[in-house]
Design a protein around this motif. Structure first.
Motif, PDB file in Angstrom:
ATOM      1  N   TRP A  19       0.819  -1.194   0.000  1.00 39.52           N
ATOM      2  CA  TRP A  19       0.000   0.000   0.000  1.00 39.52           C
ATOM      3  C   TRP A  19       0.861   1.256   0.000  1.00 39.52           C
ATOM      4  CZ3 TRP A  19      -5.150  -0.589  -0.643  1.00 39.52           C
ATOM      5  CH2 TRP A  19      -5.672  -1.866  -0.435  1.00 39.52           C
ATOM      6  N   VAL A  20       0.440   2.237  -0.782  1.00 40.46           N
ATOM      7  CA  VAL A  20       1.172   3.491  -0.935  1.00 40.46           C
ATOM      8  C   VAL A  20       0.338   4.618  -0.336  1.00 40.46           C
ATOM      9  CG1 VAL A  20       2.194   5.104  -2.592  1.00 40.46           C
ATOM     10  CG2 VAL A  20       2.270   2.629  -3.030  1.00 40.46           C
ATOM     11  N   ALA A  21       0.965   5.459   0.465  1.00 44.85           N
ATOM     12  CA  ALA A  21       0.248   6.563   1.107  1.00 44.85           C
ATOM     13  C   ALA A  21      -0.321   7.505   0.051  1.00 44.85           C
ATOM     14  CB  ALA A  21       1.186   7.325   2.036  1.00 44.85           C
ATOM     15  N   PRO A  22      -1.554   7.976   0.226  1.00 41.26           N
ATOM     16  CA  PRO A  22      -2.157   8.893  -0.751  1.00 41.26           C
ATOM     17  C   PRO A  22      -1.320  10.137  -1.005  1.00 41.26           C
ATOM     18  CG  PRO A  22      -3.834   8.059   0.746  1.00 41.26           C
ATOM     19  CD  PRO A  22      -2.517   7.587   1.279  1.00 41.26           C
ATOM     20  N   VAL A  31     -10.976   9.899 -11.301  1.00 40.44           N
ATOM     21  CA  VAL A  31      -9.618   9.379 -11.369  1.00 40.44           C
ATOM     22  C   VAL A  31      -9.512   8.371 -12.501  1.00 40.44           C
ATOM     23  CG1 VAL A  31      -7.826   8.087 -10.153  1.00 40.44           C
ATOM     24  CG2 VAL A  31      -9.235   9.748  -8.908  1.00 40.44           C
ATOM     25  N   LEU A  32      -8.596   8.641 -13.432  1.00 40.60           N
ATOM     26  CA  LEU A  32      -8.367   7.747 -14.560  1.00 40.60           C
ATOM     27  C   LEU A  32      -7.175   6.831 -14.324  1.00 40.60           C
ATOM     28  CD1 LEU A  32      -8.876  10.313 -17.466  1.00 40.60           C
ATOM     29  CD2 LEU A  32     -10.557   8.728 -16.497  1.00 40.60           C
ATOM     30  N   ALA A  33      -6.175   7.334 -13.602  1.00 39.40           N
ATOM     31  CA  ALA A  33      -4.982   6.538 -13.322  1.00 39.40           C
ATOM     32  C   ALA A  33      -4.270   7.119 -12.109  1.00 39.40           C
ATOM     33  CB  ALA A  33      -4.047   6.525 -14.531  1.00 39.40           C
ATOM     34  N   ALA A  34      -3.495   6.262 -11.438  1.00 45.25           N
ATOM     35  CA  ALA A  34      -2.740   6.675 -10.257  1.00 45.25           C
ATOM     36  C   ALA A  34      -1.318   6.166 -10.384  1.00 45.25           C
ATOM     37  CB  ALA A  34      -3.395   6.123  -8.990  1.00 45.25           C
ATOM     38  N   TYR A  35      -0.344   7.008  -9.932  1.00 43.03           N
ATOM     39  CA  TYR A  35       1.073   6.672 -10.080  1.00 43.03           C
ATOM     40  C   TYR A  35       1.803   6.965  -8.771  1.00 43.03           C
ATOM     41  CZ  TYR A  35      -0.443   7.335 -14.922  1.00 43.03           C
ATOM     42  OH  TYR A  35      -1.132   7.279 -16.100  1.00 43.03           O
ATOM     43  N   ASP A  36       2.809   6.137  -8.465  1.00 41.83           N
ATOM     44  CA  ASP A  36       3.637   6.423  -7.299  1.00 41.83           C
ATOM     45  C   ASP A  36       4.696   7.453  -7.669  1.00 41.83           C
ATOM     46  OD1 ASP A  36       5.643   5.098  -8.672  1.00 41.83           O
ATOM     47  OD2 ASP A  36       5.583   3.302  -7.426  1.00 41.83           O
ATOM     48  N   ILE A  37       5.583   7.764  -6.731  1.00 41.85           N
ATOM     49  CA  ILE A  37       6.557   8.840  -6.946  1.00 41.85           C
ATOM     50  C   ILE A  37       7.570   8.472  -8.042  1.00 41.85           C
ATOM     51  CG2 ILE A  37       6.332   9.826  -4.647  1.00 41.85           C
ATOM     52  CD1 ILE A  37       8.740   8.219  -3.780  1.00 41.85           C
ATOM     53  N   ASN A  38       7.646   7.190  -8.367  1.00 40.68           N
ATOM     54  CA  ASN A  38       8.557   6.757  -9.432  1.00 40.68           C
ATOM     55  C   ASN A  38       7.862   6.603 -10.779  1.00 40.68           C
ATOM     56  OD1 ASN A  38      10.829   6.517  -7.657  1.00 40.68           O
ATOM     57  ND2 ASN A  38       9.975   4.573  -6.915  1.00 40.68           N
ATOM     58  N   GLY A  39       6.567   6.966 -10.806  1.00 41.24           N
ATOM     59  CA  GLY A  39       5.828   6.892 -12.051  1.00 41.24           C
ATOM     60  C   GLY A  39       5.222   5.541 -12.338  1.00 41.24           C
ATOM     61  N   ASN A  40       5.298   4.605 -11.389  1.00 42.16           N
ATOM     62  CA  ASN A  40       4.707   3.286 -11.583  1.00 42.16           C
ATOM     63  C   ASN A  40       3.204   3.343 -11.376  1.00 42.16           C
ATOM     64  OD1 ASN A  40       7.289   1.974 -11.918  1.00 42.16           O
ATOM     65  ND2 ASN A  40       7.574   2.227  -9.698  1.00 42.16           N
ATOM     66  N   THR A  41       2.475   2.623 -12.206  1.00 42.26           N
ATOM     67  CA  THR A  41       1.017   2.616 -12.121  1.00 42.26           C
ATOM     68  C   THR A  41       0.556   1.884 -10.863  1.00 42.26           C
ATOM     69  OG1 THR A  41       0.817   2.657 -14.530  1.00 42.26           O
ATOM     70  CG2 THR A  41      -1.123   1.953 -13.283  1.00 42.26           C
ATOM     71  N   LEU A  42      -0.429   2.444 -10.191  1.00 36.56           N
ATOM     72  CA  LEU A  42      -0.975   1.866  -8.970  1.00 36.56           C
ATOM     73  C   LEU A  42      -2.418   1.417  -9.194  1.00 36.56           C
ATOM     74  CD1 LEU A  42       0.212   4.571  -6.398  1.00 36.56           C
ATOM     75  CD2 LEU A  42       1.174   2.279  -6.673  1.00 36.56           C
ATOM     76  N   PHE A  67      -3.696  -0.193   5.471  1.00 33.58           N
ATOM     77  CA  PHE A  67      -3.855   0.305   4.111  1.00 33.58           C
ATOM     78  C   PHE A  67      -2.995   1.539   3.842  1.00 33.58           C
ATOM     79  CE2 PHE A  67      -8.274  -1.458   4.979  1.00 33.58           C
ATOM     80  CZ  PHE A  67      -7.959  -2.696   4.425  1.00 33.58           C
ATOM     81  N   ASN A  68      -2.249   1.982   4.853  1.00 33.00           N
ATOM     82  CA  ASN A  68      -1.342   3.125   4.706  1.00 33.00           C
ATOM     83  C   ASN A  68      -2.070   4.360   4.178  1.00 33.00           C
ATOM     84  OD1 ASN A  68       1.103   4.466   4.871  1.00 33.00           O
ATOM     85  ND2 ASN A  68       1.864   3.756   2.886  1.00 33.00           N
ATOM     86  N   ASN A  69      -3.311   4.526   4.597  1.00 39.18           N
ATOM     87  CA  ASN A  69      -4.107   5.652   4.077  1.00 39.18           C
ATOM     88  C   ASN A  69      -4.625   6.547   5.193  1.00 39.18           C
ATOM     89  OD1 ASN A  69      -6.026   3.863   5.103  1.00 39.18           O
ATOM     90  ND2 ASN A  69      -7.536   4.375   3.543  1.00 39.18           N
ATOM     91  N   GLY A  70      -3.952   6.511   6.340  1.00 38.61           N
ATOM     92  CA  GLY A  70      -4.378   7.350   7.455  1.00 38.61           C
ATOM     93  C   GLY A  70      -3.901   8.788   7.304  1.00 38.61           C
ATOM     94  N   VAL A  71      -4.496   9.646   8.099  1.00 35.85           N
ATOM     95  CA  VAL A  71      -4.109  11.057   8.173  1.00 35.85           C
ATOM     96  C   VAL A  71      -3.705  11.329   9.611  1.00 35.85           C
ATOM     97  CG1 VAL A  71      -4.902  13.450   7.983  1.00 35.85           C
ATOM     98  CG2 VAL A  71      -5.617  11.755   6.285  1.00 35.85           C
ATOM     99  N   ASP A  72      -2.584  11.950   9.814  1.00 34.88           N
ATOM    100  CA  ASP A  72      -2.080  12.221  11.152  1.00 34.88           C
ATOM    101  C   ASP A  72      -2.807  13.426  11.746  1.00 34.88           C
ATOM    102  OD1 ASP A  72      -0.690  12.537  13.474  1.00 34.88           O
ATOM    103  OD2 ASP A  72       1.203  13.143  12.534  1.00 34.88           O
ATOM    104  N   PRO A  73      -3.611  13.219  12.786  1.00 35.63           N
ATOM    105  CA  PRO A  73      -4.325  14.354  13.378  1.00 35.63           C
ATOM    106  C   PRO A  73      -3.397  15.450  13.901  1.00 35.63           C
ATOM    107  CG  PRO A  73      -5.268  12.282  14.139  1.00 35.63           C
ATOM    108  CD  PRO A  73      -4.010  11.945  13.419  1.00 35.63           C
TER     109      PRO A  73
END
Length: 871
Positions: free
Chosen positions: A593-596, A609-620, A632-638
């Protein structure tokens, strides 16, 4: 005073306001008042060390309700505590070489700071942690009293046992048949455990659910299902060798469809057969590796071995084979069943695997018998009896009674009511918990520790290695004298289930500093809880145990006066989850899982959303909006959110963007929008004109119409807040702010404003601030002071709408042509038919219709509703 700035200086304001609350002990409560009480309570947290957004939403909702009730004149108690015992502290001790007590205390200190940053109106003088001896001594006292009354007892119970960690595992800690930490196969083992007789209260717990009018229907239904009341019969089936096999069934009407019997691996009959049958013994051994939960049993393949024993059918010349089966649990019913495959899915699955007969005996409604057959799904509905001898043609209810009556006449059956609920096993082979106050003496047996010697303290100088509880290895703890005879004895080394601590904390808050009783007279003032807030995941166990414990304390005399109530929580609100986008790489069988925040998105013109990419340009892969979670690595730090936008912005976002009971979808844009609104509010108040000029043109009209609109919005907000539609309160305040800004543009026409106009704007913003105060308490307090008001806005009176201003200044009418909608118009409330008709004719679609089809032959006006042109 905070200086005027284009951006609201939230950090300075929030720190200053919180300091004022703390210095004045603003939210401390007592019982020395004639004001009506209101007890507002959020389910207290486990001190993990870090808040998550689920915490923030729960506590903000509770705080808004508490602050609102305070402004309505109630004496409000909103206490705080920590559910501090439990396995995470032990795991941290193993992983980080730190004592659980130190780890827990450190986390509490860190989380308290985080909680206070959100500005909760908490009575901190009532704070406690359940790991405090001053707290758990009282549950030890209750345990001793219940033990003496027979409501606590000891018996052997089948559990999930981790042979490496040497501990019992909860069902959810068994993953694919293995211990979640050790990774080795679990064993199904019988060990002695203490139980609380919750089944003695099953009838009361069930009957009073319907009295919980302030609870969500979904939660009440879940509790009813968990209790699982069922009417049926105990039937004694005779084996061909003369033994008797007792079963409990809720479907005696299906007895003519019985084609086998089955017993649990732990059943005495199975154990006896295993002594001379190695295959049965091996099968029973393998069954010990299967978790004991119903869910695990249902998911597993239905397996069993024929014991060689046979049961005589009570009504026909038929012998039923007796199997030992992995899907029968000893703790449910009698640990034995007769199997009717046509009308029970587990029986059907088993019968198909063994090629056993499947005899349908209940014909569903509206089905022709010649077309009725059983495929891969059992028929579990009631219906008309078939293939059932003397029952044929009866409905299921009649058939049930007939079977029970006939068997009972021969002493072979008795009617009975059973519950799915089982007595609560409270023993845990864990260190970090409340010690069970029992001593074992070879002469006296199990002896409760005298109340005068409580608490039995949990020693802190221990080494935790994950190999069972360290208490069992501490002679200084285990060795003691028998309280009854004085001989050498041993202490119980199990600790209590942590659900025990959370089952009575609500009552202790009312008597937080009482040192001579579990609960004192103050409980009569505060209980029951008026508003309880927490997640739906606690709908069954926690809430059921809390209801049970309340009744236990009542009956054990722990409440000092006769209680006027039988339930601990009048109203329950289950807040929805916080959702966020989640993205992942699919690495074979495991998702990464990759952080949003590390994701780049390609969207269309509508934002899809048509496509999503990580910081290296890889498709997610896009998993959509799912619950915020570390997994899921999708939390937000309060903490980061508060540092960037301020506590009030965070509070406003979680309140405004969804009703409390619905899921809240995280949105960075939504968060920034809330921050912008608070900035506009801050600037609007600081930029109010001073007032010295004559009235502007149309000022009286604007003030009158704005005043009316403000009170219409306020009336709607009052209606909504009493329904706990909390998201509509900030919405109303935003609309009121817009109305005031529009009015200001007329009142302050470029040459200055009149005194009357300035007074109106000032009073209007004071109204907005009071409406917003429960939601965003810091900025409203600061602006309250800026406008010259003394004291705390938290103590101000909640605003009420002026009923004389609620009459609509305008009326809205739907415009039709030949009965088909063409638009709508808004006209003065006192407009005459001529003016209404003229305005309706100006609707573009009406103008086009009339121009194309000729003049209207007739105009019909329904006052306040419709204008219809007939052409």
């Amino acid at each position: 005073m905070v200086s005027v700035a284009n951006n609201y200086p939230f950090a300075d304001v929030e720190a200053r306001v919180q300091k004022r609350w703390e210095n004045s002990n603003a939210f401390a409560t007592d019982e020395k008042t004639d004001a009506p009480k209101f007890y507002c309570l959020c389910m207290f947290p486990y001190p993990s060390g870090r808040l998550h957004m689920g915490h923030v939403r729960n506590y903000t909702i509770g705080d808004m309700i508490a602050r609102y009730r305070r402004m309505c004149g109630y004496n409000v108690m909103q206490p705080w505590g920590w559910d501090a015992f439990g396995m995470p502290a032990e795991n941290a001790a193993i992983n980080n070489s730190i004592a659980p007590a130190i780890w827990t205390k450190r986390n509490i200190d860190e989380m308290r700071i985080q909680i206070k940053r959100f500005g909760l109106a908490v009575d901190w003088q009532r704070e406690f942690a359940t790991c405090d001896p001053e707290y758990y001594r009282w549950e030890q006292q209750l345990f001793v009293r219940l033990f003496k009354q027979g409501l606590v007892y000891k018996k052997k119970s089948t559990v999930n046992w981790d042979p490496v960690d040497n501990t019992v595992l909860a069902n959810e800690q068994v993953v694919d048949g293995c211990g979640w930490r050790s990774g080795v196969p679990v064993e199904r083992r019988e060990i002695p455990m203490y139980f609380m007789k919750i089944t003695d209260y099953a009838d009361e717990l069930l009957e009073e659910i319907n009295q919980l009018e302030g609870w969500p229907e979904s939660v009440k239904s879940m509790q009813k299902n968990w209790l699982g009341r069922s009417e049926g019969a105990h039937i004694n089936l005779k084996l061909t060798d003369g033994q008797v096999l007792q079963i409990f069934t809720t479907r005696p009407d299906t007895i003519f469809g019985a084609t086998f019997c089955a017993v649990a691996p732990e059943h005495p009959l199975a154990q006896a057969v295993a002594e001379s049958n190695p295959k049965i013994a091996d099968f029973i051994s393998r069954c010990k590796r299967l978790a004991v939960s119903e869910e695990a049993i249902n998911k597993a393949d239905k397996e069993g071995l024929d014991t060689g024993l046979r049961v005589r059918h009570p009504f026909v010349e038929r012998e039923l084979p007796v199997y030992v089966a992995n899907f029968i649990l000893m703790q449910y019913g009698t640990g034995a069943i007769y199997g009717c495959p046509a009308h029970d899915q587990r029986d059907l699955d088993f019968a198909r695997s063994k090629n056993l007969p499947v005899i349908p005996v209940v014909l569903p409604p509206k089905i022709d018998e010649k077309d009725f057959c059983i495929g891969n799904e059992a028929c579990t509905t009631d219906g008309t009896m078939i293939n059932s001898d003397f029952l044929n043609g009866m409905d299921s209810v009649q058939a049930k009674n007939q079977v029970i009556d006939r068997l009972a006449a021969n002493g072979e059956a008795r009617r009975d009511v059973q519950y799915r609920l089982r007595d609560w096993g409270v023993s845990r082979q864990r260190y970090w918990g409340c010690p069970i106050p029992i001593v074992y003496c070879d002469s006296c047996g199990d002896v409760p520790v005298p109340e005068k010697d409580l608490p039995v303290l949990l020693p802190h100088n221990v080494t935790i290695d994950g190999q069972g509880s360290p208490l069992a290895k501490m002679e200084s703890f285990t060795h003691c004298a028998c309280p009854a005879c004085g001989k050498a004895a041993r202490r119980e080394t199990d600790t209590l289930d942590t659900f025990v601590e959370s089952s009575w904390y609500f009552a202790r808050f009312a008597s937080h500093d009482c040192d001579d009783a579990m609960i004192d007279e103050r409980a009569a003032h505060w209980m029951p809880v008026d508003q309880y807030i927490g997640g739906i995941e606690h709908a069954c166990l926690h809430l059921l145990y809390a209801r049970f414990f309340h009744k236990l304390m009542r009956d054990a005399g722990m409440y000092p006066t006769a209680t006027r109530y039988n339930e601990p929580f009048n109203n329950l609100l289950c807040q929805g989850m916080v959702l966020n986008s989640a993205y992942y790489h699919n690495n074979g069988t495991q998702r990464q899982w990759v952080a949003p925040s590390d994701v780049s998105l390609k969207t269309d013109s509508k934002g899809k959303v048509l496509a999503a990419y990580d910081i290296n340009g890889n498709t997610l892969h896009n998993a959509g909006k799912i619950k915020m979670s570390k997994s899921f690595n999708n939390g937000v730090d309060p903490e980061q959110m508060v540092s960037t936008y301020g506590a009030d912005t965070a509070r406003l976002f979680v309140l405004f963007n969804a009703p409390p009971e619905q899921s809240l979808e995280w949105s960075d844009d939504g968060l920034r929008g809330c921050a912008r609104f608070l900035g506009r509010l801050w600037n609007a108040v600081h930029e109010l004109p001073t007032g010295s000029n004559e009235q502007a043109k149309d000022e009286d009209t604007v003030i009158a119409s704005t005043q009316r609109r403000l009170h219409q919005l306020l009336a709607k907000a009052n209606y909504d807040i009493n329904r706990l539609h909390l998201n509509n309160i900030p919405s109303a305040a935003m609309s009121m702010t817009n109305e005031l800004q529009n009015a200001k543009a007329v009142i302050n026409d470029g040459t200055g404003a009149s005194l009357a106009g300035v007074k109106f704007l000032r009073e209007g913003y004071l109204l907005v601030l009071r409406l917003l105060a429960p939601a965003v308490p810091h900025i409203t307090q600061a602006l309250w002071e800026y406008l010259g008001k003394d004291g705390l806005i938290a103590n101000a009176e909640w605003p009420q709408a002026d009923q004389t201003l609620l009459a609509y200044a305008t009326q809205t009418l739907v415009v039709q042509v030949n009965g088909k909608r063409r638009g709508q118009i808004e006209v003065p409330a006192d407009a005459g038919e001529e003016d209404i008709t003229a305005a309706a004719r100006d609707v573009p679609a009406v103008t086009t219709d009339i121009a194309g089809k000729g003049a209207a032959r007739k105009t019909i006006i329904v006052p306040g509703r419709i204008v219809n042109f007939v052409i």
